[in-house]
Design an enzyme around this catalytic site. Structure first.
Site, PDB file in Angstrom:
ATOM      1  N   HIS A 113       9.342  -4.663 -39.613  1.00 56.09           N
ATOM      2  CA  HIS A 113       9.674  -3.151 -39.464  1.00 56.09           C
ATOM      3  C   HIS A 113      10.518  -2.824 -38.756  1.00 56.09           C
ATOM      4  CE1 HIS A 113       9.414   1.069 -39.891  1.00 56.09           C
ATOM      5  NE2 HIS A 113       8.160   0.867 -41.097  1.00 56.09           N
TER       6      HIS A 113
ATOM      7  N   ASP B  34       3.519  -2.363 -46.752  1.00 63.25           N
ATOM      8  CA  ASP B  34       3.379  -2.571 -47.917  1.00 63.25           C
ATOM      9  C   ASP B  34       2.709  -4.113 -48.053  1.00 63.25           C
ATOM     10  OD1 ASP B  34       6.888  -1.577 -47.798  1.00 63.25           O
ATOM     11  OD2 ASP B  34       5.357  -1.397 -49.848  1.00 63.25           O
TER      12      ASP B  34
HETATM   13  C1  SDX Z   1       9.201   0.305 -46.015  1.00 58.20           C
HETATM   14  O1  SDX Z   1      11.584   2.664 -42.511  1.00 58.20           O
HETATM   15  C2  SDX Z   1      10.732   3.188 -42.941  1.00 58.20           C
HETATM   16  O2  SDX Z   1       9.743   3.146 -42.478  1.00 58.20           O
HETATM   17  C3  SDX Z   1      10.077   1.875 -44.288  1.00 58.20           C
HETATM   18  C4  SDX Z   1       8.830   2.110 -44.428  1.00 58.20           C
HETATM   19  C5  SDX Z   1       8.751   3.608 -44.610  1.00 58.20           C
HETATM   20  O3  SDX Z   1       7.198   4.210 -44.806  1.00 58.20           O
HETATM   21  O4  SDX Z   1       9.171   4.316 -45.513  1.00 58.20           O
HETATM   22  O5  SDX Z   1       7.895   1.908 -42.902  1.00 58.20           O
HETATM   23  C6  SDX Z   1       8.598   1.394 -45.602  1.00 58.20           C
HETATM   24  O6  SDX Z   1      10.090  -0.569 -45.851  1.00 58.20           O
HETATM   25  C7  SDX Z   1       7.991  -1.175 -45.161  1.00 58.20           C
HETATM   26  C8  SDX Z   1       9.529  -1.943 -44.666  1.00 58.20           C
HETATM   27  C9  SDX Z   1       9.822  -3.188 -46.242  1.00 58.20           C
HETATM   28  N1  SDX Z   1       9.868  -4.331 -46.931  1.00 58.20           N
HETATM   29  C10 SDX Z   1       9.851  -6.029 -46.150  1.00 58.20           C
HETATM   30  O7  SDX Z   1       8.517  -5.772 -45.858  1.00 58.20           O
HETATM   31  C11 SDX Z   1      10.695  -6.601 -46.415  1.00 58.20           C
HETATM   32  C12 SDX Z   1      10.645  -7.860 -45.328  1.00 58.20           C
HETATM   33  N2  SDX Z   1      10.966  -7.299 -44.232  1.00 58.20           N
HETATM   34  C13 SDX Z   1      12.330  -6.981 -43.487  1.00 58.20           C
HETATM   35  O8  SDX Z   1      13.159  -7.380 -44.530  1.00 58.20           O
HETATM   36  C14 SDX Z   1      12.298  -6.632 -42.305  1.00 58.20           C
HETATM   37  O9  SDX Z   1      12.039  -6.848 -41.181  1.00 58.20           O
HETATM   38  C15 SDX Z   1      12.703  -5.273 -42.822  1.00 58.20           C
HETATM   39  C16 SDX Z   1      13.940  -4.653 -43.101  1.00 58.20           C
HETATM   40  C17 SDX Z   1      11.519  -4.199 -42.426  1.00 58.20           C
HETATM   41  C18 SDX Z   1      13.422  -4.860 -41.002  1.00 58.20           C
HETATM   42  O10 SDX Z   1      14.943  -4.964 -40.831  1.00 58.20           O
HETATM   43  P1  SDX Z   1      15.215  -5.155 -39.263  1.00 58.20           P
HETATM   44  O11 SDX Z   1      14.796  -4.330 -39.149  1.00 58.20           O
HETATM   45  O12 SDX Z   1      17.253  -4.849 -39.679  1.00 58.20           O
HETATM   46  O13 SDX Z   1      14.981  -6.610 -38.736  1.00 58.20           O
HETATM   47  P2  SDX Z   1      15.816  -7.677 -39.304  1.00 58.20           P
HETATM   48  O14 SDX Z   1      16.362  -7.896 -40.588  1.00 58.20           O
HETATM   49  O15 SDX Z   1      17.146  -7.690 -38.571  1.00 58.20           O
HETATM   50  O16 SDX Z   1      15.226  -9.301 -38.443  1.00 58.20           O
HETATM   51  C19 SDX Z   1      14.898  -9.372 -37.400  1.00 58.20           C
HETATM   52  C20 SDX Z   1      15.337 -10.910 -37.336  1.00 58.20           C
HETATM   53  C21 SDX Z   1      15.545 -11.713 -37.955  1.00 58.20           C
HETATM   54  O17 SDX Z   1      15.632 -12.705 -37.385  1.00 58.20           O
HETATM   55  P3  SDX Z   1      17.096 -13.742 -36.607  1.00 58.20           P
HETATM   56  O18 SDX Z   1      18.224 -12.948 -37.137  1.00 58.20           O
HETATM   57  O19 SDX Z   1      16.417 -13.013 -35.215  1.00 58.20           O
HETATM   58  O20 SDX Z   1      16.931 -14.847 -36.311  1.00 58.20           O
HETATM   59  O21 SDX Z   1      13.805 -10.498 -37.824  1.00 58.20           O
HETATM   60  C22 SDX Z   1      13.593 -11.183 -39.463  1.00 58.20           C
HETATM   61  C23 SDX Z   1      15.365 -11.450 -39.367  1.00 58.20           C
HETATM   62  O22 SDX Z   1      15.466 -12.777 -40.526  1.00 58.20           O
HETATM   63  N3  SDX Z   1      13.381 -11.095 -40.087  1.00 58.20           N
HETATM   64  C24 SDX Z   1      12.309 -11.995 -40.850  1.00 58.20           C
HETATM   65  C25 SDX Z   1      11.358 -10.698 -41.389  1.00 58.20           C
HETATM   66  N4  SDX Z   1      11.725  -9.862 -41.388  1.00 58.20           N
HETATM   67  C26 SDX Z   1      12.457  -9.700 -40.185  1.00 58.20           C
HETATM   68  N5  SDX Z   1      11.607 -13.298 -41.086  1.00 58.20           N
HETATM   69  C27 SDX Z   1      10.882 -13.214 -41.933  1.00 58.20           C
HETATM   70  N6  SDX Z   1      10.633 -12.892 -43.097  1.00 58.20           N
HETATM   71  C28 SDX Z   1      10.313 -11.359 -42.436  1.00 58.20           C
HETATM   72  N7  SDX Z   1       9.584 -10.315 -43.345  1.00 58.20           N
END
Ligand code: SDX
Length: 449
Positions: A308, A365
């Site tokens: 998140h 989620d």
């Molecule tokens: C919602 O904003 C809100 O409040 C949203 C929400 C709401 O109520 O409105 O809470 C609802 O959207 C919840 C989030 C739902 N999405 C997911 O579950 C999709 C999976 N999660 C990710 O794609 C990610 O964690 C996000 C999109 C939620 C957040 O993305 P960020 O903050 O841009 O973080 P990032 O993608 O830059 O990740 C940081 C690191 C990366 O690795 P490195 O580049 O440091 O090596 O963490 C890794 C990412 O690859 N990473 C994951 C991961 N989420 C982040 N690796 C594996 N699995 C994951 N789920």
């Protein structure tokens, strides 16, 4: 809480220039540099891809402390609202700022009940859409189309009525989009039922067979809607605010929020979670192997429902949903296979350095889809359920933005990285360059003509 001793300004040095910028504090001690005068004073702008460090507004609706896993609607902890409130009461709280009196809540329920029906010509609207259309674009289109039925000049009364109509008609539109997709007749709202029972009946009753809502499911759905009701400046709410800043109509703004929510990284994640759990169940069933894939940069797999932008600890909504999952699956006696796989994934990830170091925890989620599945709600309707829940939050932010004395149209700046000035080249002086397949086909056709 805000710290009275904290400095009220920040000094920015750039070359031999320096500029002082105000620092403002929120009621919970959050602080921000007000950069609204930065460009006028220095010619500089700020750049923050994804707005990870940028506040778009000041708001009094929802407070999140991502480090401590705190979520409050108008100051009330989500845990207390989940346990003791109802979705319509939370909708009033978010929109009006205070908990309703008994009479106010009864009046809200009465108003909502009076507006659950859609104009009869909506049936032609749905029948014009492909049967296999995903319900989210159907929902976005139908909510946008509401603007064509209520075109009176904007007034305080029309805005009030539009808020009520959205709260009342969203479940009807959602259920209609589902019925259309399975080729069943639309089931009209029944005003004697409560909000969630009415929705479940519109989803699952048929002209041949009534549907008696299990109070356990109606309560679980009400809880799910409360937990999704607002989440400050998330992607879809920021979209509603930005579209609303042009003074676009409320229905158009909510329709844009629905479209933003559909994205798999945002509200679409709940559908992705169940598809992920199903793929593990249908495959080798190994949660360990899937977690290894989610960590592998060369693998596109992500542990959906994890991570998140704000929560760097356990999402408090996920904790409540995990508990509710066990209750619903346990009492209904439905298959707990999905829940078992989800809990195994969580157990493995929360003890794995990759997730710990990146502060990746279950988000809202991760467990919601398991409950929707137990209710019999199809996977492609999961994000529609999220939209139904998030509606009062979107409305509250739209109203707050419109009432803000500092209100102005949202128009971000950019840093240009394209070509610098160059003169136009007449087509006869342009080289052949890489001839596209389409251009070659066109050239052959005209040569053969
Ligand atoms: C919602 O904003 C809100 O409040 C949203 C929400 C709401 O109520 O409105 O809470 C609802 O959207 C919840 C989030 C739902 N999405 C997911 O579950 C999709 C999976 N999660 C990710 O794609 C990610 O964690 C996000 C999109 C939620 C957040 O993305 P960020 O903050 O841009 O973080 P990032 O993608 O830059 O990740 C940081 C690191 C990366 O690795 P490195 O580049 O440091 O090596 O963490 C890794 C990412 O690859 N990473 C994951 C991961 N989420 C982040 N690796 C594996 N699995 C994951 N789920």
């Amino acid at each position: 809480m805000s710290d009275p001793a904290a400095p009220k300004t920040v000094n920015l040095r750039y070359g031999d220039e320096s500029v002082e910028l105000p620092v403002l504090s929120g009621t919970e001690g959050e602080r921000a540099i007000d950069v609204s005068s930065l460009r006028a004073k220095t010619g500089l702008i700020t750049l923050d891809s994804g707005y990870g460090n940028t506040g778009s507004c000041q708001s009094a609706i929802t407070f999140i402390d991502g480090e401590r896993g705190i979520l409050r609607y108008r100051g009330y902890p989500i845990e207390q609202l989940a346990e003791r409130s109802s979705f319509l009461e939370v909708a009033w709280l978010l929109i009006k700022g205070e908990l309703p009196s008994r009479a106010e809540l009864a009046a809200l329920r009465e108003e909502v009940v009076r507006h659950t029906l859609l104009h009869e010509s909506f049936t032609q609207f749905f029948s014009a859409l492909p049967r296999d259309a995903h319900p989210m674009p159907v929902l976005a289109a139908a909510v946008g189309a509401l603007a064509t039925f209520y075109q009176e000049p904007e007034s305080e009364q029309l805005i009030h009525d539009s808020c009520i109509r959205l709260l009342a008609k969203m479940p009807t539109i959602a259920a209609y989009s589902y019925k259309h997709s399975i080729g069943q007749p639309l089931i009209y709202p029944q005003n004697s039922l409560d909000y969630c029972s009415n929705f479940l009946r519109m989803m699952f009753a048929t002209p041949c067979e009534e549907y008696a809502t299990d109070p356990l499911l109606a309560r679980a759905l009400d809880l799910l809607l409360i937990l999704h009701a607002d989440h400050e400046q998330n992607c879809s709410t920021s979209t509603v605010r930005l579209v609303g800043s042009s003074q676009a109509n409320l229905f158009a703004c909510i329709s844009s929020g629905i479209s933003a929510l559909w994205g798999p990284l945002h509200g679409g994640a709940n559908q992705q979670v169940i598809e992920m759990l199903q793929s593990i169940a249908d495959g080798d069933g190994s949660a360990e192997r899937f977690v290894a894939r989610a960590k592998d940069k060369n693998d596109t797999a992500r542990l959906m429902g994890f991570g998140h932008r704000i929560y760097k600890s356990y999402d408090p909504r996920a904790a409540i949903l995990k508990k509710t999952c066990k209750e619903v699956v346990g009492k209904l006696g439905t298959s707990s296979r999905m829940l078992e796989i989800a809990m195994k994934l969580e157990e493995i990830a929360l003890s794995d350095e990759y997730f710990i170091s990146r502060k990746l925890y279950p988000n809202v989620d991760f467990y919601s889809g398991v409950i929707y599945t137990a209710m019999g709600i199809p996977v492609n309707m999961f994000t529609v359920m999220f939209a139904m829940g998030r509606l009062p939050g979107w409305i509250a932010h739209w109203l707050e933005m419109r009432a803000d004395p500092a209100f102005r149209i949202g128009r971000p700046r950019q840093i240009y990285q394209g070509a610098t000035e160059r003169a136009y080249i007449p087509i006869e002086k342009r080289g052949e360059g890489p001839v596209s397949r389409l251009a070659r086909r066109h050239a052959r056709a005209s040569a053969g003509a």
